[in-house]
Structures are given as structure tokens and as C-alpha cells.
Design a protein around this motif. Structure first.
Motif, PDB file in Angstrom:
ATOM      1  N   ALA A  62     -22.135  -2.584  -1.324  1.00 48.52           N
ATOM      2  CA  ALA A  62     -20.843  -1.912  -1.216  1.00 48.52           C
ATOM      3  C   ALA A  62     -20.928  -0.743  -0.254  1.00 48.52           C
ATOM      4  O   ALA A  62     -22.011  -0.249   0.073  1.00 48.52           O
ATOM      5  N   ASP A  63     -19.769  -0.304   0.174  1.00 48.38           N
ATOM      6  CA  ASP A  63     -19.633   0.911   0.975  1.00 48.38           C
ATOM      7  C   ASP A  63     -18.914   1.955   0.133  1.00 48.38           C
ATOM      8  O   ASP A  63     -17.819   1.699  -0.384  1.00 48.38           O
ATOM      9  N   LEU A  64     -19.547   3.123  -0.002  1.00 50.56           N
ATOM     10  CA  LEU A  64     -18.980   4.226  -0.767  1.00 50.56           C
ATOM     11  C   LEU A  64     -18.390   5.241   0.198  1.00 50.56           C
ATOM     12  O   LEU A  64     -19.073   5.734   1.095  1.00 50.56           O
ATOM     13  N   TYR A  65     -17.106   5.538   0.026  1.00 51.26           N
ATOM     14  CA  TYR A  65     -16.405   6.510   0.861  1.00 51.26           C
ATOM     15  C   TYR A  65     -15.977   7.685  -0.021  1.00 51.26           C
ATOM     16  O   TYR A  65     -15.464   7.491  -1.128  1.00 51.26           O
ATOM     17  N   GLN A  66     -16.189   8.899   0.497  1.00 54.51           N
ATOM     18  CA  GLN A  66     -15.826  10.099  -0.249  1.00 54.51           C
ATOM     19  C   GLN A  66     -15.168  11.113   0.681  1.00 54.51           C
ATOM     20  O   GLN A  66     -15.578  11.249   1.838  1.00 54.51           O
ATOM     21  N   PRO A  67     -14.163  11.823   0.200  1.00 56.39           N
ATOM     22  CA  PRO A  67     -13.528  12.846   1.040  1.00 56.39           C
ATOM     23  C   PRO A  67     -14.552  13.887   1.470  1.00 56.39           C
ATOM     24  O   PRO A  67     -15.336  14.370   0.655  1.00 56.39           O
ATOM     25  N   GLU A 109      -9.682   9.237   2.674  1.00 53.96           N
ATOM     26  CA  GLU A 109      -9.063  10.307   3.461  1.00 53.96           C
ATOM     27  C   GLU A 109      -7.981  11.017   2.661  1.00 53.96           C
ATOM     28  O   GLU A 109      -7.694  12.196   2.904  1.00 53.96           O
ATOM     29  N   ARG A 110      -7.422  10.319   1.690  1.00 54.08           N
ATOM     30  CA  ARG A 110      -6.317  10.854   0.900  1.00 54.08           C
ATOM     31  C   ARG A 110      -6.774  11.426  -0.437  1.00 54.08           C
ATOM     32  O   ARG A 110      -5.956  11.686  -1.318  1.00 54.08           O
ATOM     33  N   GLY A 111      -8.088  11.593  -0.598  1.00 49.74           N
ATOM     34  CA  GLY A 111      -8.569  12.369  -1.734  1.00 49.74           C
ATOM     35  C   GLY A 111      -9.265  11.608  -2.840  1.00 49.74           C
ATOM     36  O   GLY A 111      -9.600  12.198  -3.872  1.00 49.74           O
ATOM     37  N   PHE A 112      -9.528  10.301  -2.658  1.00 51.59           N
ATOM     38  CA  PHE A 112     -10.170   9.505  -3.702  1.00 51.59           C
ATOM     39  C   PHE A 112     -11.596   9.128  -3.291  1.00 51.59           C
ATOM     40  O   PHE A 112     -11.885   8.937  -2.110  1.00 51.59           O
ATOM     41  N   ASP A 136       1.223   5.640   1.747  1.00 54.39           N
ATOM     42  CA  ASP A 136       1.853   6.755   1.036  1.00 54.39           C
ATOM     43  C   ASP A 136       2.196   6.346  -0.393  1.00 54.39           C
ATOM     44  O   ASP A 136       1.997   7.124  -1.340  1.00 54.39           O
ATOM     45  N   LYS A 137       2.700   5.121  -0.554  1.00 55.41           N
ATOM     46  CA  LYS A 137       3.048   4.636  -1.888  1.00 55.41           C
ATOM     47  C   LYS A 137       1.794   4.432  -2.733  1.00 55.41           C
ATOM     48  O   LYS A 137       1.761   4.812  -3.919  1.00 55.41           O
ATOM     49  N   LEU A 138       0.763   3.842  -2.158  1.00 61.19           N
ATOM     50  CA  LEU A 138      -0.487   3.672  -2.894  1.00 61.19           C
ATOM     51  C   LEU A 138      -1.061   5.016  -3.322  1.00 61.19           C
ATOM     52  O   LEU A 138      -1.541   5.178  -4.456  1.00 61.19           O
ATOM     53  N   THR A 139      -0.981   6.001  -2.438  1.00 64.24           N
ATOM     54  CA  THR A 139      -1.500   7.333  -2.756  1.00 64.24           C
ATOM     55  C   THR A 139      -0.733   7.969  -3.900  1.00 64.24           C
ATOM     56  O   THR A 139      -1.333   8.491  -4.859  1.00 64.24           O
ATOM     57  N   SER A 140       0.587   7.925  -3.833  1.00 61.56           N
ATOM     58  CA  SER A 140       1.384   8.545  -4.892  1.00 61.56           C
ATOM     59  C   SER A 140       1.202   7.808  -6.227  1.00 61.56           C
ATOM     60  O   SER A 140       1.163   8.436  -7.297  1.00 61.56           O
ATOM     61  N   ALA A 177     -10.788  11.362  -8.831  1.00 65.52           N
ATOM     62  CA  ALA A 177     -10.386  10.003  -9.173  1.00 65.52           C
ATOM     63  C   ALA A 177     -11.063   9.030  -8.214  1.00 65.52           C
ATOM     64  O   ALA A 177     -11.409   9.376  -7.083  1.00 65.52           O
ATOM     65  N   ALA A 178     -11.262   7.790  -8.661  1.00 63.86           N
ATOM     66  CA  ALA A 178     -11.977   6.798  -7.863  1.00 63.86           C
ATOM     67  C   ALA A 178     -11.261   5.452  -7.921  1.00 63.86           C
ATOM     68  O   ALA A 178     -10.533   5.156  -8.888  1.00 63.86           O
ATOM     69  N   ILE A 179     -11.498   4.613  -6.897  1.00 66.77           N
ATOM     70  CA  ILE A 179     -10.841   3.311  -6.810  1.00 66.77           C
ATOM     71  C   ILE A 179     -11.856   2.274  -6.345  1.00 66.77           C
ATOM     72  O   ILE A 179     -12.538   2.465  -5.331  1.00 66.77           O
ATOM     73  N   ALA A 180     -11.952   1.154  -7.076  1.00 69.54           N
ATOM     74  CA  ALA A 180     -12.770   0.011  -6.672  1.00 69.54           C
ATOM     75  C   ALA A 180     -11.875  -0.974  -5.919  1.00 69.54           C
ATOM     76  O   ALA A 180     -10.762  -1.278  -6.367  1.00 69.54           O
ATOM     77  N   ILE A 181     -12.373  -1.504  -4.793  1.00 67.36           N
ATOM     78  CA  ILE A 181     -11.533  -2.303  -3.895  1.00 67.36           C
ATOM     79  C   ILE A 181     -12.296  -3.529  -3.417  1.00 67.36           C
ATOM     80  O   ILE A 181     -13.458  -3.435  -3.010  1.00 67.36           O
ATOM     81  N   SER A 182     -11.628  -4.687  -3.421  1.00 68.62           N
ATOM     82  CA  SER A 182     -12.220  -5.882  -2.835  1.00 68.62           C
ATOM     83  C   SER A 182     -11.142  -6.855  -2.377  1.00 68.62           C
ATOM     84  O   SER A 182      -9.990  -6.757  -2.788  1.00 68.62           O
ATOM     85  N   GLY A 183     -11.550  -7.798  -1.528  1.00 67.62           N
ATOM     86  CA  GLY A 183     -10.666  -8.799  -0.960  1.00 67.62           C
ATOM     87  C   GLY A 183     -10.509  -8.566   0.536  1.00 67.62           C
ATOM     88  O   GLY A 183     -10.982  -7.569   1.077  1.00 67.62           O
ATOM     89  N   PRO A 184      -9.867  -9.471   1.212  1.00 72.09           N
ATOM     90  CA  PRO A 184      -9.261 -10.727   0.761  1.00 72.09           C
ATOM     91  C   PRO A 184     -10.303 -11.793   0.392  1.00 72.09           C
ATOM     92  O   PRO A 184     -11.507 -11.600   0.551  1.00 72.09           O
ATOM     93  N   PHE A 185      -9.812 -12.920  -0.079  1.00 71.59           N
ATOM     94  CA  PHE A 185     -10.650 -14.048  -0.460  1.00 71.59           C
ATOM     95  C   PHE A 185     -11.275 -14.629   0.802  1.00 71.59           C
ATOM     96  O   PHE A 185     -10.586 -15.104   1.694  1.00 71.59           O
TER      97      PHE A 185
END
Length: 385
Positions: free
Chosen positions: A84-89, A122-125, A374-378, A97-105
Motif C-alpha cells: 500500500a501507499d500511505l499518504y499523510q498531510p 491534501e485535504r486533511g486525512f 469537495d463533496k467527499l471532503t465534507s 481521521a483516516a480513509i482506506a481506498i481501493s479500486g478500480p477492479f
């Protein structure tokens, strides 16, 4: 041909595309790499006999100077080592807060999931883009196989890893699934209450897609034809001692015959191609999104991959996500839009459906003017507060 040569040949076949440091794609061929893998609480390191990571910035997007980035590994519940790649502000402090992300298939973390992860960092997660089991830089044999169960577990394993980071608040972890890994993200949230909020982008339900085709278009005869092909292929694989490649998301040709081949996508577009094929081709097979480790860019899934997806429907217990929120994002012109709309009907509140104007399915992989960050961030700031 060994994996090193296969990766190099994939790059050579696409002359003119330069990841910037092609020579760094070469993998070391001897020894056991021992890497520190983010088990921060214990300070342990996991021996990496199966996973060899490139140190190159070999993403399909530019590196941001607003985040800190590093490669990490962790194990899922089945003992498969995920890369995995770990990104941090950059310069952030305190528990975040943290988010796990994967895809597309059929994609890898160097493609769309990495772009989402870097942007949300970049937006704080704190974000983690991971290669699913059996693909990319993650371990697991046989290669190029998918599983509704194991790939769902991959999301929970990513949550395990994030929760061990000293700067992550364990009670503020969410997930984003892109395309075919949306179904796995939703399924993980039905049984893992540590996932406090889940979002999907350009959702595909891979169980429904493989077993019933686009908009449930298979006849019963066609469904039987697919499972008969998969079943007979198992004899062939058992006799040869290795799995054949060749799964196509749309496995029938215009005459109704099962398609077989070594590529998800053709090496060149046919005359008068389907617009959906053009959209995928223009991402995976051009410098825009091509990556030599991506299944969709260079090769195919194993021919028997659909078998478990016929047997196990994803997010069958979607009502279990509530009262945790779900956000579904789809393009207005996406051929996959109905998946998000159908999930929205099935899911319990709180839920939200966002339709992006003038966007198709693939636009939401990398088009920064169309992905609603913006929507994902909010959404995550509200629900991972």
C-alpha cells in the motif's frame, strides 16, 4: 517468463510511455526483503519473501508537495501481505481521521485509488491506497484472481493497519471503493463497524456484473453457458497445473460465443468501437492511466475468476451499515450509473446519491474537474468528526 521480465515486456509493448524511472520497476531477484511495515505499536517488521516494492514514484499522477508519502505493507486475516501507499498531510499534528481506498477492479494503487488517496490527504486525512490480494505489489498466489470474500477482507485489513498508526484516531476511519471495489467496501462496512463512513465512486457490483451482466441482461441460458465454461476450465487448469488467463467482463462475442484471451482490453481499438470500450481504453491503454502492474493495462484475470462471484452476492446485508452513512457518486452518463441508484434504493439512512453532470464512468477515475472532491471532503469531515 519470470515476473520481472513480464513487467519489462509490458512496458516495452507500450513504447513512448515513460513512467519516469522505468529502470526502477526492476525487482530484486535474490534474498528476502525485510521492511518496516507500519506496525508502529510493536515496532515489529514483517519478513517480505513474497513482496518486493519499488521505491520509484511510478504513479500515473504527479506527486504532491503537500503530503508525506511512503510505501507500507500489512497482512490481512488470511495471511496475505498487502502492499500500500500511505499518504499523510504534511506537518499535521494530533490524531487524524483516516480513509482506506481501493479500486478500480483490475487497477493498482498507482492509478485511480492513489490519486484519490493523495488528494484526500491534501485535504486533511491520513489515507491508504492498497493493492488488493493477488494483484499489483501485494502477495498471494495464484496471481490475477479476485474474490468477493478476500477482497472485502482487504478493506478490513487496511482498517487494522490504519488503526495502528500513532497519528490516526481509531474511531474516525472510513473507506472509499472505486468502480468494482465499491461493492467490497460496502460489504466490509456491513460486517466491520470500525468503518464509520463509506463512499463509492463509479460503482460496479462485480457479483451482479459477472453473474448477470450489464443491467441483468443475461438469459438463464447464457448464465448456464458461463458457469459451464468456468467449470470445464477448471479441468484444464487442474491438468496443466496452472490457471489460464482470459476472464472478460463481457465474455460473449457478437455470435454468442465465449471470448477467450490474454488481455482485458485489446491492444488497439476496433473499427466503430463501443463508447464504453473507448473510455476504458483511453484510460488503461494510454499514458493517461497505463501502468505495467495493472491487470486492465497489460493482462487479464484468471478465466475462473467469476466462479466465486456467482456464488457470493456482495453487500447482501447492506442494511447493517446503518446508522453509519453511505455516499454514492456516479457520472450522469456512466453506463454503470444504475448500480449506484439501485444501492441507494436498498440502503438504509443516512445515505446520499450524487450524480456528477456530464461525467461518464471513467471520468471519475482521474478527471479532477469532475471528481467531487469537495463533496467527499465534507462527507468524511462530517461523519468522521
Amino acid at each position: 517468463m519470470n515476473r520481472q521480465n513480464a513487467d519489462e515486456r509490458a512496458v516495452d509493448e507500450h513504447a513512448g510511455f515513460d513512467l519516469g524511472r522505468r529502470n526502477l520497476l526492476k525487482m530484486t531477484g535474490t534474498g528476502m526483503a525485510a521492511l518496516s511495515v507500519g506496525m508502529a505499536a510493536s515496532g515489529q517488521a514483517v519478513a517480505q519473501s513474497q513482496v518486493k516494492l519499488s521505491d520509484a514514484w511510478d504513479k500515473t499522477f504527479a506527486k504532491s508537495d503537500r503530503v508525506d508519502y511512503k510505501k507500507v505493507t500489512f497482512k490481512n486475516r488470511y495471511g496475505i501481505i498487502l502492499a500500500a501507499d500511505l499518504y499523510q498531510p504534511k506537518n499535521a499534528s494530533g490524531r487524524m481521521a483516516a480513509i482506506a481506498i481501493s479500486g478500480p477492479f483490475g487497477a493498482v494503487k498507482e492509478q485511480a485509488s492513489g490519486l484519490y488517496a493523495q488528494t484526500m490527504a491534501e485535504r486533511g486525512f491520513v489515507t491508504l491506497a492498497f493493492d488488493p490480494s493477488y494483484t499489483g505489489e501485494s502477495s498471494g498466489e495464484t496471481r490475477n484472481v479476485a474474490s468477493p470474500d478476500i477482497n472485502t477482507e482487504d478493506f478490513s485489513a487496511a482498517v487494522d493497519f490504519l488503526g495502528l498508526q500513532p497519528n490516526v484516531d481509531r474511531d474516525r476511519i472510513g473507506a472509499i471503493g472505486i468502480c468494482g471495489f465499491s461493492g467490497m467496501a460496502l460489504t466490509a462496512a456491513t460486517s466491520d463497524s470500525r468503518i464509520k463512513a463509506v463512499a463509492t465512486a463509479s460503482m460496479y457490483d462485480m457479483s451482479r456484473s459477472m453473474s448477470r451482466s450489464h443491467k441483468d441482461g443475461y438469459t438463464m441460458e447464457q448464465r448456464h453457458k458461463v458457469i459451464n465454461y468456468i467449470s470445464q476450465q477448471r479441468w484444464i487448469d487442474a491438468e496443466s497445473g496452472k490457471p489460464a488467463l482470459g476472464y472478460h467482463e463481457v465474455p460473449f462475442d457478437e455470435k454468442g460465443n465465449i471470448l477467450k484471451g490474454q488481455r482485458v482490453l485489446p491492444e488497439s481499438l476496433p473499427a466503430d468501437p463501443d463508447p464504453v470500450l473507448v473510455a476504458f481504453f483511453n484510460y488503461y491503454k494510454t499514458p493517461r492511466g497505463f501502468h505495467p502492474r495493472g491487470i486492465n493495462s497489460t493482462t487479464a484475470w484468471t478465466a475462473t475468476t467469476p466462479m466465486s462471484f456467482f456464488s457470493f452476492p456482495l453487500y447482501a446485508n447492506i442494511e447493517m451499515i446503518s446508522p453509519r452513512p453511505v455516499l454514492l457518486v456516479a457520472g450522469e452518463n456512466a453506463h454503470s450509473r444504475y448500480y449506484s441508484e439501485d444501492v441507494y434504493k436498498e440502503a438504509s439512512n443516512p445515505k446520499e446519491l450524487v450524480i456528477v453532470p456530464n461525467a461518464d464512468h471513467v471520468d471519475l477515475y482521474d478527471q479532477m474537474d469532475k471528481i467531487p472532491f469537495d463533496k467527499l471532503t465534507s462527507f468524511f469531515k462530517q461523519h468522521l468528526a
